[in-house]
Scaffold this active site. Sequence first.
Site, PDB file in Angstrom:
ATOM      1  N   PHE A  14      34.158  54.096  58.987  1.00  0.00           N
ATOM      2  CA  PHE A  14      35.026  54.707  59.986  1.00  0.00           C
ATOM      3  C   PHE A  14      34.442  56.011  60.528  1.00  0.00           C
ATOM      4  CE2 PHE A  14      38.681  57.843  60.201  1.00  0.00           C
ATOM      5  CZ  PHE A  14      39.026  57.554  61.513  1.00  0.00           C
ATOM      6  N   ASP A  51      19.275  51.358  48.739  1.00  0.00           N
ATOM      7  CA  ASP A  51      20.509  51.458  47.962  1.00  0.00           C
ATOM      8  C   ASP A  51      20.471  52.768  47.190  1.00  0.00           C
ATOM      9  OD1 ASP A  51      22.737  51.233  46.392  1.00  0.00           O
ATOM     10  OD2 ASP A  51      22.282  49.237  45.623  1.00  0.00           O
ATOM     11  N   ALA A  72      28.595  57.960  52.772  1.00  0.00           N
ATOM     12  CA  ALA A  72      28.891  56.709  52.080  1.00  0.00           C
ATOM     13  C   ALA A  72      29.551  56.996  50.742  1.00  0.00           C
ATOM     14  CB  ALA A  72      27.608  55.913  51.877  1.00  0.00           C
ATOM     15  N   ALA A  75      36.018  54.849  48.600  1.00  0.00           N
ATOM     16  CA  ALA A  75      37.153  55.593  49.144  1.00  0.00           C
ATOM     17  C   ALA A  75      38.293  55.654  48.137  1.00  0.00           C
ATOM     18  CB  ALA A  75      37.632  54.941  50.441  1.00  0.00           C
ATOM     19  N   SER A 114      35.754  65.619  49.792  1.00  0.00           N
ATOM     20  CA  SER A 114      37.148  65.351  50.140  1.00  0.00           C
ATOM     21  C   SER A 114      38.020  66.492  49.650  1.00  0.00           C
ATOM     22  CB  SER A 114      37.615  64.038  49.498  1.00  0.00           C
ATOM     23  OG  SER A 114      39.020  63.874  49.623  1.00  0.00           O
ATOM     24  N   TYR A 139      38.859  59.335  41.978  1.00  0.00           N
ATOM     25  CA  TYR A 139      38.165  59.595  43.233  1.00  0.00           C
ATOM     26  C   TYR A 139      37.872  61.085  43.387  1.00  0.00           C
ATOM     27  CZ  TYR A 139      37.598  60.283  48.274  1.00  0.00           C
ATOM     28  OH  TYR A 139      37.142  60.662  49.505  1.00  0.00           O
ATOM     29  N   LYS A 143      34.147  63.197  43.304  1.00  0.00           N
ATOM     30  CA  LYS A 143      33.666  64.056  44.382  1.00  0.00           C
ATOM     31  C   LYS A 143      33.346  65.461  43.860  1.00  0.00           C
ATOM     32  CE  LYS A 143      33.983  61.442  48.163  1.00  0.00           C
ATOM     33  NZ  LYS A 143      32.856  61.188  49.092  1.00  0.00           N
ATOM     34  N   SER A 200      40.812  65.565  63.080  1.00  0.00           N
ATOM     35  CA  SER A 200      40.342  64.574  64.052  1.00  0.00           C
ATOM     36  C   SER A 200      38.847  64.328  63.861  1.00  0.00           C
ATOM     37  CB  SER A 200      40.608  65.049  65.478  1.00  0.00           C
ATOM     38  OG  SER A 200      39.724  66.094  65.839  1.00  0.00           O
TER      39      SER A 200
END
Length: 313
Positions: A14, A51, A72, A75, A114, A139, A143, A200
Amino acid sequence: MTGPLIALTGATGFIGRHLVAELPKRGYRVRVLLRRPAEVPEGATGAVIGDIASPHNMAAALRDVDAVIHSAGLAHAMSGMPEDDYRAINTQGTLNLARAAERAHVKRFVFLSSIRAQSGPVAALPLTEADEACPTDAYGRSKLDAEQGLDALGIDWVALRPVLVYGPGVKGNMAALLRLAQSRWPLPLGSLYAQRSLLSLDNLTSALDVVLKAPGPLRRALIVADPEPLTVAEIVAAMRSGIGRRPGLVPIPSVLLRLAAALTGRSEAYDRLAGSLVAKPDALRTLGWQPVSSTRDGLARLAQSAQDSSSAG
């Protein structure tokens, strides 16, 4: 083109698709790093297959690269994934790529981390980088571990901690809210007053441009968010304004909404919807970042774009 060469991971995702299209407009050349053979995305100047989970030889991929943007990873929406998988991809994969970039003498490594590296899905007070990082799930921990691992390397790095990102092609909770906003029904969200920070795609791209150009070294994490947090009601109203509709929001008492969520097995979703998470991008702004669009305008354009795509289909 003769501008700086950026190696980009996650180019088919995305955020990555948007960056491939927009970074060249800002004078960058983009080399995409793909896990498997695929068509080179429009806007990229080249592609290399590899990879990051087992980068036996990334020298060719990173040759002559000025900076890496690493977007990458697994999520947070992939619930149920083992913590070891998050760590292998989001932590070790990131550090593998950063070490390869250091060996290739890349000037800067930009990691898309994140806000969940810093906080759970809700926060009682506005978040700044000065707050202690307290991730609440696998997650977020993966990070934060990657950020801490980067700090132990010699390469100049920066980790952007974006809040929920929106734009054309958005998925997950924001896509569900967009579908609600597109409906013609009144929505019982008028009494949800907690504020949420959003980001955004255009503002994220401008933030990346700033950190790529900033004089170094940076070697730190930076929150990135649209400056103006909105309530859920304001988010829906902004979306509906983009398609020429009135807000249509009914102020149902929150206790009734919570009860309805509990009865339908959606308590966790309600807690996220009704909870606050405000993040302050003040440190990024000291580097010269200026948002290119307001949240309300961005949400209105998102709804208009979604309606146009639906009509075209």
